[in-house]
Design an enzyme around this catalytic site. Structure first.
Site, PDB file in Angstrom:
ATOM      1  N   LYS A   3      19.582  41.460   1.626  1.00 36.03           N
ATOM      2  CA  LYS A   3      18.368  40.640   1.553  1.00 36.03           C
ATOM      3  C   LYS A   3      17.169  40.748   2.509  1.00 36.03           C
ATOM      4  CE  LYS A   3      17.773  35.818   1.815  1.00 36.03           C
ATOM      5  NZ  LYS A   3      18.248  34.289   1.550  1.00 36.03           N
ATOM      6  N   ASP A  49      26.938  30.216   0.819  1.00 38.26           N
ATOM      7  CA  ASP A  49      25.549  30.393   1.174  1.00 38.26           C
ATOM      8  C   ASP A  49      25.794  28.033   1.911  1.00 38.26           C
ATOM      9  OD1 ASP A  49      23.008  30.529   2.182  1.00 38.26           O
ATOM     10  OD2 ASP A  49      22.532  31.067   0.452  1.00 38.26           O
ATOM     11  N   ASP A  62      23.835  36.573   2.660  1.00 42.16           N
ATOM     12  CA  ASP A  62      22.314  37.399   3.205  1.00 42.16           C
ATOM     13  C   ASP A  62      23.103  37.564   4.939  1.00 42.16           C
ATOM     14  OD1 ASP A  62      21.864  34.916   5.272  1.00 42.16           O
ATOM     15  OD2 ASP A  62      20.899  34.105   3.291  1.00 42.16           O
ATOM     16  N   THR A 120      16.096  26.804  -5.111  1.00 41.16           N
ATOM     17  CA  THR A 120      15.346  27.542  -6.249  1.00 41.16           C
ATOM     18  C   THR A 120      16.074  28.453  -6.874  1.00 41.16           C
ATOM     19  OG1 THR A 120      14.592  29.815  -5.069  1.00 41.16           O
ATOM     20  CG2 THR A 120      13.018  27.925  -5.179  1.00 41.16           C
ATOM     21  N   GLY A 121      17.607  28.360  -6.240  1.00 45.94           N
ATOM     22  CA  GLY A 121      18.492  29.749  -6.779  1.00 45.94           C
ATOM     23  C   GLY A 121      18.437  30.967  -7.066  1.00 45.94           C
ATOM     24  N   ASP A 143       1.150  -1.324   0.264  1.00 42.70           N
ATOM     25  CA  ASP A 143       0.161  -0.283   0.290  1.00 42.70           C
ATOM     26  C   ASP A 143       1.126   1.037   0.157  1.00 42.70           C
ATOM     27  OD1 ASP A 143       0.936  -0.316   2.535  1.00 42.70           O
ATOM     28  OD2 ASP A 143      -0.506   0.183   3.796  1.00 42.70           O
ATOM     29  N   GLY A 144       2.261   1.048  -0.422  1.00 42.58           N
ATOM     30  CA  GLY A 144       2.568   1.943  -0.022  1.00 42.58           C
ATOM     31  C   GLY A 144       3.531   3.006   1.433  1.00 42.58           C
ATOM     32  N   THR A 186      18.091  33.299  -4.572  1.00 45.12           N
ATOM     33  CA  THR A 186      19.283  33.944  -3.383  1.00 45.12           C
ATOM     34  C   THR A 186      20.240  34.520  -4.789  1.00 45.12           C
ATOM     35  OG1 THR A 186      17.820  32.286  -1.863  1.00 45.12           O
ATOM     36  CG2 THR A 186      20.150  33.621  -0.849  1.00 45.12           C
ATOM     37  N   GLN A 189      12.089  26.411   8.454  1.00 47.12           N
ATOM     38  CA  GLN A 189      10.931  27.000   9.543  1.00 47.12           C
ATOM     39  C   GLN A 189      11.437  26.437  11.188  1.00 47.12           C
ATOM     40  OE1 GLN A 189       7.354  27.991   8.628  1.00 47.12           O
ATOM     41  NE2 GLN A 189       8.089  28.899  10.152  1.00 47.12           N
TER      42      GLN A 189
HETATM   43  C1  R5P Z   1      18.182  30.936   3.169  1.00 47.20           C
HETATM   44  O1  R5P Z   1      18.200  31.463   4.341  1.00 47.20           O
HETATM   45  C2  R5P Z   1      19.745  30.664   2.893  1.00 47.20           C
HETATM   46  O2  R5P Z   1      20.800  30.361   3.284  1.00 47.20           O
HETATM   47  C3  R5P Z   1      19.657  30.022   1.159  1.00 47.20           C
HETATM   48  O3  R5P Z   1      20.518  31.753   0.962  1.00 47.20           O
HETATM   49  C4  R5P Z   1      18.171  30.510   1.274  1.00 47.20           C
HETATM   50  O4  R5P Z   1      17.026  29.067   1.559  1.00 47.20           O
HETATM   51  C5  R5P Z   1      18.146  29.299  -0.364  1.00 47.20           C
HETATM   52  O5  R5P Z   1      17.081  29.179  -1.680  1.00 47.20           O
HETATM   53  P1  R5P Z   1      16.608  29.468  -2.499  1.00 47.20           P
HETATM   54  O6  R5P Z   1      17.950  28.322  -3.152  1.00 47.20           O
HETATM   55  O7  R5P Z   1      15.213  29.516  -2.949  1.00 47.20           O
HETATM   56  O8  R5P Z   1      16.440  30.407  -2.746  1.00 47.20           O
END
Ligand code: R5P
Length: 313
Positions: free
Chosen positions: A194, A220, A170, A225-226, A39-40, A228, A98
């Protein structure tokens, strides 16, 4: 003095990394079934005797949540099989972003995950570049928190760094970047200010420091998503930077991030294998450094009851 017999297991999130770690430790990966019922739902069975053993379970906890669930079930199985000690080895600690109640009616997910890991059976945690240092304090069990910066410093250390400047994308990552700049031979540093206007839509607004004519090394903890990094790179180039290069520990690469980064003016991206390496990373622009040596050494020292702190730098 070495403790009880070391046994290393993994779930399905980073099996290749786990194999590499075991190879370095000179042991075979422990036998465990981690698959699905019809069932997964997740089915876990540790297929060898671990009574009284010093058990290490390697699992990154990136999305989907099945990775976390596999880890919980493996910890529970090891606890019920009478392991003497169980270390959750989490190369990438997901659900970390979070980490505070910064708006009404939201969870502190990083704390909840820490509680669940402990409840499931972890006696200690070994992890790498947490999104925020204070997550260590969410645990009431020992946490060994490693950094990938020595790997990055070694990678770039072979180059002439006279035109380089380390840039924090940031304010929150300024401390990490300062440490890295120091390790690279006291390189100068700049910070991108940022401000996040909307969830998943960071905006690079301001630059603290002078990047004119410099090769910028953006540092970082993760790339999702890239956005930032792409926005920070745009700001740096607008302010006269000669080139922008990136070092980031965790290559999460959500959606079309790889495509976006490949097409961006960022010259080079260096990540680690804390997460499965995505297919189709353009060679030449992306470099993947392995954390297997770092983690295997930490595991060896934990098992031997030796100090791990010299690996923290
Ligand atoms: C931010 O606080 C983190 O250090 C990263 O800069 C961030 O989570 C990267 O997320 P994304 O690539 O979506 O901008």
């Amino acid at each position: 003095m070495a403790r009880e017999t070391m046994k290393v297991f993994c779930g399905n999130s980073v099996p290749q990394l786990a194999e590499k770690i075991c190879k370095r430790l000179g042991i075979s990966l422990g036998k465990a079934t981690v698959d699905r019922f019809s069932d997964g739902e997740i089915r876990v069975k540790i297929e060898e005797n671990i009574r009284g053993a010093d058990v290490f379970i390697i699992q990154s906890t990136q999305s989907p949540a099945e990775n976390l669930m596999e880890l919980f079930l493996m910890l529970d199985a090891a606890k019920r099989a009478s392991a003497a000690r169980i270390t959750a080895v989490i190369p990438y600690y997901g659900y970390a972003r979070q980490d505070k109640k910064d708006e009404p009616r939201v969870p502190i997910t990083a704390k909840l995950v820490a509680d669940l890991l402990t409840q499931a059976g972890a006696s200690r945690v070994l992890t790498l570049d947490l999104h925020a240092e204070q997550i260590q304090g969410f645990f009431d069990i020992p946490v060994d928190h490693l950094y990938a910066t020595p790997l990055f410093a070694k990678f770039f250390g072979r180059r002439n760094l006279s035109a380089y400047i380390v840039v924090a994308p940031d304010a929150g990552s300024a401390k990490r970047s300062r440490g890295y700049a120091k390790r690279m031979g006291d390189l100068p540093m700049a910070i991108v200010d940022k401000r996040r206007e909307m969830k998943d839509r960071p905006e690079a607004l301001n630059l603290v420091g002078d990047v004119d004519g410099k090769v910028c090394l953006l540092l970082d903890d993760l790339i999702s998503t890239g956005t930032t990094l792409i926005e920070a790179a745009g700001l740096l180039l607008k302010n006269g930077a000669k080139e922008v290069r990136v070092v980031a520990t965790h290559g999460v690469f959500a959606a079309d991030a790889v495509k976006k980064l490949a097409a961006s003016p960022i010259q080079e991206l260096v990540i680690t294998d804390s997460l499965p390496v995505k297919d189709g990373l353009p060679a030449g622009k992306f470099h993947v450094l392995s954390i297997a040596e770092l983690l295997s050494e930490a595991i060896r020292r934990i098992n031997n009851g030796e100090s791990v702190s010299s690996l923290f730098i």
